[in-house]
Design a protein around this motif. Structure first.
Motif, PDB file in Angstrom:
ATOM      1  N   ASP A   1      -5.551   1.638  -8.509  1.00 22.24           N
ATOM      2  CA  ASP A   1      -5.877   2.893  -7.836  1.00 22.24           C
ATOM      3  C   ASP A   1      -7.178   2.730  -7.051  1.00 22.24           C
ATOM      4  O   ASP A   1      -7.807   1.668  -7.063  1.00 22.24           O
ATOM      5  N   ARG A   2      -7.592   3.799  -6.365  1.00 22.57           N
ATOM      6  CA  ARG A   2      -8.807   3.738  -5.531  1.00 22.57           C
ATOM      7  C   ARG A   2     -10.045   3.456  -6.377  1.00 22.57           C
ATOM      8  O   ARG A   2     -10.930   2.707  -5.968  1.00 22.57           O
TER       9      ARG A   2
ATOM     10  N   HIS B   1       1.116   5.335  -0.431  1.00 23.66           N
ATOM     11  CA  HIS B   1       0.348   6.582  -0.382  1.00 23.66           C
ATOM     12  C   HIS B   1       1.225   7.764  -0.753  1.00 23.66           C
ATOM     13  O   HIS B   1       2.185   8.087  -0.045  1.00 23.66           O
TER      14      HIS B   1
ATOM     15  N   GLN C   1      -5.809   8.636   5.828  1.00 24.28           N
ATOM     16  CA  GLN C   1      -6.105   8.202   4.466  1.00 24.28           C
ATOM     17  C   GLN C   1      -5.603   6.774   4.225  1.00 24.28           C
ATOM     18  O   GLN C   1      -6.265   5.977   3.558  1.00 24.28           O
TER      19      GLN C   1
ATOM     20  N   ALA D   1      -7.651   3.328   3.247  1.00 25.39           N
ATOM     21  CA  ALA D   1      -7.225   2.491   2.123  1.00 25.39           C
ATOM     22  C   ALA D   1      -7.010   1.048   2.565  1.00 25.39           C
ATOM     23  O   ALA D   1      -7.359   0.099   1.833  1.00 25.39           O
TER      24      ALA D   1
ATOM     25  N   THR E   1       3.019  -1.059   4.246  1.00 21.70           N
ATOM     26  CA  THR E   1       2.474   0.269   3.965  1.00 21.70           C
ATOM     27  C   THR E   1       3.599   1.286   3.950  1.00 21.70           C
ATOM     28  O   THR E   1       4.516   1.223   4.779  1.00 21.70           O
TER      29      THR E   1
ATOM     30  N   LEU F   1       0.849  -1.188   0.000  1.00 25.68           N
ATOM     31  CA  LEU F   1       0.000   0.000   0.000  1.00 25.68           C
ATOM     32  C   LEU F   1       0.884   1.238   0.000  1.00 25.68           C
ATOM     33  O   LEU F   1       1.606   1.510   0.963  1.00 25.68           O
TER      34      LEU F   1
ATOM     35  N   ASN G   1      -2.543   4.783  -3.616  1.00 29.34           N
ATOM     36  CA  ASN G   1      -3.712   5.425  -3.014  1.00 29.34           C
ATOM     37  C   ASN G   1      -3.971   6.811  -3.598  1.00 29.34           C
ATOM     38  O   ASN G   1      -3.829   7.845  -2.934  1.00 29.34           O
TER      39      ASN G   1
END
Length: 500
Positions: free
Chosen positions: A199-200, A102, A120, A124, A139, A100, A177
């Motif tokens: 992507d989101r 960001h 955020q 996610a 992450t 993950l 993210n």
């Protein structure tokens, strides 16, 4: 958030999503389509068959012929809609161990000021954990000045990320993210890192696909996919152009591959919108779908099984309940809210949200234990304002702070907020009383107890012109105390007909 017709809604949060799109959506048995047609059209399955006399046989034959034609038409419509719902998988099948990533924008217009990168990332991670057999392996929050550039990150950070991901064989995919990646960015990142990158929008859209229960929800999602398909088409054509084939006319038609595919997508979009419009006209008021903890508490429906899951509800759901006066109301629940919900998805579900406009009262239920509760409130109010709701309805919003049992000694800063714990049942009676007061005001009704004479016409008039809730007879003097819900205009007539 919900609405109340004498109406209620809410934004809930995620469903463990595991679904397959390999074979599209299989059509149901034909006899089911026939029964559905009878339900929607209001016609009896035996229309025309009970006639007798010399013309009876011919009439019955015409009735059967009409039914067969209607059944064929319904079958063709359903087959067309099933073709519209056929699509390729958005995500790979099976387990995924996700990195993950960001991008934390530190400067410029895209810098987040209302939230923090850590929150955020937490949201996610919740999205990833919604997917069956998916897990977050690692992450990382990485600063960037160039979120709109092809590689998202600066040269130094990008090289470090590439070394990190390439050197971690346990990582099978990357969740970047951001709301949307353009196809070129996706291609470049996947080439550099050697794994698929999502992507989101793709993650959320897949969750929506898996949780869509009704045809309407599935069509709304198919409509939301059109911009993604157009974006992918441009990428495919760019690759064909490099091979010398994307801009050539196809088989003497005069149209290029790009033009043909654009036309096909446009036709699909038009058909989906037409199918949604038909379903909107046929929509039933009450549906037995997934429901929420608070609606369960307010309605007393033991069959409701609430879940703390994002997007557990993608369809309008309506549930009957009673207020303290025994007035019946309908609680309406629709799609939940998510911060940074992709715009195309909001647009596609706007028809669902428009049901708010037909409600008498809006109840905004907030998870007050969430660290970004204020930001969530701002997101919900922004969507409501964009629906162009009447000022009177916007002014009727009842603010409800839920999950106070998770916050020690919680005191609301908003003066009119009602604090509750739907799970423990705290504050529900006060909430019901507030709902009742708001509904009576919005619908122009009063809750009154009137003393009447039993020998007169008052009681029969009240049964005809108002809603009689309770009659308490006093036999000693031939009177009764009658509890009624009555409109302001009807009460004015009552006072003129039966002066005190």
């Amino acid at each position: 958030m919900w609405t109340l017709r004498a109406a209620v809604r809410r934004g809930l949060p995620l469903v463990r999503a595991a679904c397959s799109f390999r074979g599209g959506f299989a059509p149901g048995p034909r006899d089911r389509r026939v029964r559905a047609l009878s339900t929607f059209s209001g016609q009896s399955p035996n229309k025309g068959r009970s006639l007798t006399g010399s013309g009876g046989g011919a009439t019955a034959g015409r009735g059967r012929k009409e039914e067969d034609e209607e059944e064929d038409e319904a079958g063709e419509e359903e087959e067309d809609e099933e073709l519209l719902l056929e699509r390729k998988p958005l995500l790979p099948q099976g387990a995924q161990r996700v990195f993950l990533l960001h991008p934390d924008v530190k400067w410029g217009a895209k810098k987040q000021t209302l939230t923090r990168a850590e929150l955020q990332v937490a949201e996610a991670k919740a999205l990833v954990h919604t997917l069956m057999n998916w897990s977050v392996e690692e992450t990382m929050i990485v600063s960037t000045k160039t979120p709109d550039k092809k590689l998202v990150f600066g040269k130094g950070n990008f090289e470090l990320l590439t070394e990190k991901i390439r050197g971690s064989p346990q990582i099978t995919s990357v969740f970047l993210n951001v709301e949307r990646m353009n196809p070129l960015t996706k291609k470049e990142l996947e080439t550099a890192w050697g794994v698929e990158v999502f992507d989101r929008f793709t993650i959320v859209l897949h969750i929506f696909r898996c949780n869509a229960m009704t045809k309407e929800a599935k069509l709304q999602i198919a409509l939301a996919e059109i911009p993604l398909l157009r974006s992918n088409l441009r990428n495919e054509v760019a690759q064909l152009d490099q091979q010398g084939g994307g801009s050539r006319s196809m088989m003497g038609s005069g149209e290029t591959f790009m033009q043909i595919q654009q036309r096909v997508l446009k036709e699909k979009e038009i058909k989906i919108k037409k199918a949604l419009e038909k379903l909107k006209k046929r929509r039933h008021l009450l549906r037995n779908q997934r429901k929420t903890t608070l609606i369960k508490a307010l309605t007393g429906d033991a069959a409701i099984q609430p879940r703390d899951q994002l997007f557990a509800t993608l369809d309008i759901t309506a549930h009957s309940g009673s207020l303290p006066s025994r007035m019946t109301v309908v609680y309406v629940d629709t799609i939940g809210f998510l911060s940074q919900l992709p715009y195309d998805l909001i647009e596609s579900f706007s028809a669902t949200l428009e049901d708010v406009a037909y409600s008498d009262v809006i109840i905004h239920v907030r998870d007050i234990s969430h660290p970004e509760s204020d930001l969530q409130k701002a997101s919900v109010l922004s969507v409501l304002k964009n629906l162009n709701l009447p000022n009177q309805l916007l002014g009727s919003i009842i603010e409800v702070h839920n999950k106070v049992d998770l916050v020690e000694r919680y005191e609301p800063t908003e003066p009119n907020a009602i604090t509750i714990s739907a799970l423990l049942g705290h504050g529900l009676e006060k909430l019901k009383a507030e709902i009742e007061s708001a509904v009576l005001k919005a619908t122009g009704k009063k809750l009154l107890t009137l003393k009447i004479k039993l020998e007169g016409a008052q009681l029969s008039w009240l049964y005809k012109e108002a809603t009689v809730q309770e009659v308490d007879v006093i036999p000693e003097n031939g009177t009764a105390n009658v509890k009624v819900i009555i409109s302001n205009s009807a009460y004015g007539k009552y006072r003129k007909l039966f002066p005190i």
